[in-house]
Design a protein around this motif. Structure first.
Motif, mmCIF file in Angstrom:
data_model
loop_
_atom_site.group_PDB
_atom_site.id
_atom_site.type_symbol
_atom_site.label_atom_id
_atom_site.label_comp_id
_atom_site.label_asym_id
_atom_site.label_seq_id
_atom_site.Cartn_x
_atom_site.Cartn_y
_atom_site.Cartn_z
ATOM 1 N N SER A 17 -4.118 -59.880 46.741
ATOM 2 C CA SER A 17 -3.995 -59.383 45.309
ATOM 3 C C SER A 17 -4.809 -58.532 44.753
ATOM 4 O O SER A 17 -6.063 -58.495 45.171
ATOM 5 N N THR A 18 -4.347 -57.701 43.789
ATOM 6 C CA THR A 18 -5.211 -56.632 43.044
ATOM 7 C C THR A 18 -5.008 -56.647 41.640
ATOM 8 O O THR A 18 -3.756 -56.722 41.304
ATOM 9 N N LEU A 39 -10.791 -62.993 41.831
ATOM 10 C CA LEU A 39 -9.411 -63.308 41.028
ATOM 11 C C LEU A 39 -9.046 -64.740 41.369
ATOM 12 O O LEU A 39 -9.061 -64.823 42.924
ATOM 13 N N SER A 40 -8.276 -65.340 40.865
ATOM 14 C CA SER A 40 -7.697 -66.694 41.366
ATOM 15 C C SER A 40 -6.311 -67.192 40.611
ATOM 16 O O SER A 40 -6.393 -66.327 39.320
ATOM 17 N N GLY A 41 -5.538 -67.761 41.058
ATOM 18 C CA GLY A 41 -4.594 -68.273 39.977
ATOM 19 C C GLY A 41 -3.664 -69.100 40.763
ATOM 20 O O GLY A 41 -3.500 -69.412 41.899
ATOM 21 N N LEU A 133 4.378 -59.869 43.092
ATOM 22 C CA LEU A 133 5.024 -59.231 41.775
ATOM 23 C C LEU A 133 3.886 -58.132 41.249
ATOM 24 O O LEU A 133 2.872 -58.326 41.420
ATOM 25 N N ASP A 134 4.580 -56.861 40.842
ATOM 26 C CA ASP A 134 3.918 -55.846 40.373
ATOM 27 C C ASP A 134 4.127 -55.610 38.844
ATOM 28 O O ASP A 134 5.134 -55.973 38.476
ATOM 29 N N SER A 163 -1.096 -56.163 41.079
ATOM 30 C CA SER A 163 -0.121 -56.660 42.294
ATOM 31 C C SER A 163 -0.466 -58.093 42.723
ATOM 32 O O SER A 163 -1.688 -58.226 43.494
ATOM 33 N N LEU A 164 0.314 -59.008 42.415
ATOM 34 C CA LEU A 164 0.066 -60.545 42.683
ATOM 35 C C LEU A 164 0.880 -60.880 43.592
ATOM 36 O O LEU A 164 2.059 -61.051 43.694
#
Length: 170
Positions: A17-18, A39-41, A133-134, A163-164
């Motif tokens: 992811s970015t 990043l995290s989620g 997902l973008d 972008s995840l």
């Protein structure tokens, strides 16, 4: 994707992811770009189709490939990462559309200041165990207390590009 494929608990894959930023500076002559390295989620899609989740960025992890600028962006003039180490987006609702997009509505928190934020995301890749997902949207940094602007050099909105990749939690 079907609701059955979407339903469940999801974890952000930080390695795939970015989240990056783009902002014009020097009176619009130079575009500064940078990416968050931390990043995290996670999220949940319930059987009734409702969704919730959170994406968290390490505010001090923004890398613009210019060490002095990165330190300044982490300072109290901008992200104030010592006092507010995280930037958080909390998803309140997701409205799926028939064209592989969804409207995301939530709350963005930067420097301890929260504002509503909505944007459209596109399903770039999907399977039963992973989805990418973008999204691209703009943020007014001044709404979050980031008003530093030496000699009026920084104008306009900051663009966020994400972008995840989310994988199904087992």
């Amino acid at each position: 994707m079907t609701v059955a494929a979407e339903t469940g608990l999801w974890q952000l894959d930080h390695t795939a992811s970015t989240v990056s930023l783009r902002h014009k500076t020097m009176w619009g002559l130079v575009t500064v770009t940078g990416s968050f390295k931390g990043l995290s989620g996670q999220g949940e899609v319930k059987p009734d189709g409702t969704a919730q989740g959170t994406v968290t960025l390490d505010a001090a992890s923004l890398d613009t490939r210019h060490t002095k600028r990165d330190r300044h962006l982490s300072s109290a003039d901008f992200f104030d990462a010592d006092r507010h180490p995280e930037i958080t987006f909390t998803v309140h609702s997701v409205e799926a559309r028939s064209d592989d997009t969804a409207q995301i509505t939530g709350q963005l928190t930067i420097r301890g200041i929260s504002r509503p934020q909505s944007f459209t995301t596109r399903v770039a890749r999907a399977g039963t165990d992973a989805v990418t997902l973008d999204a691209e949207f703009t943020v007014d940094r001044e709404e979050f207390g980031m008003s530093w602007n030496q000699m009026g050099m920084m104008r306009g909105l900051t663009t966020v590009i994400a972008s995840l990749r989310l994988t199904r939690r087992v």
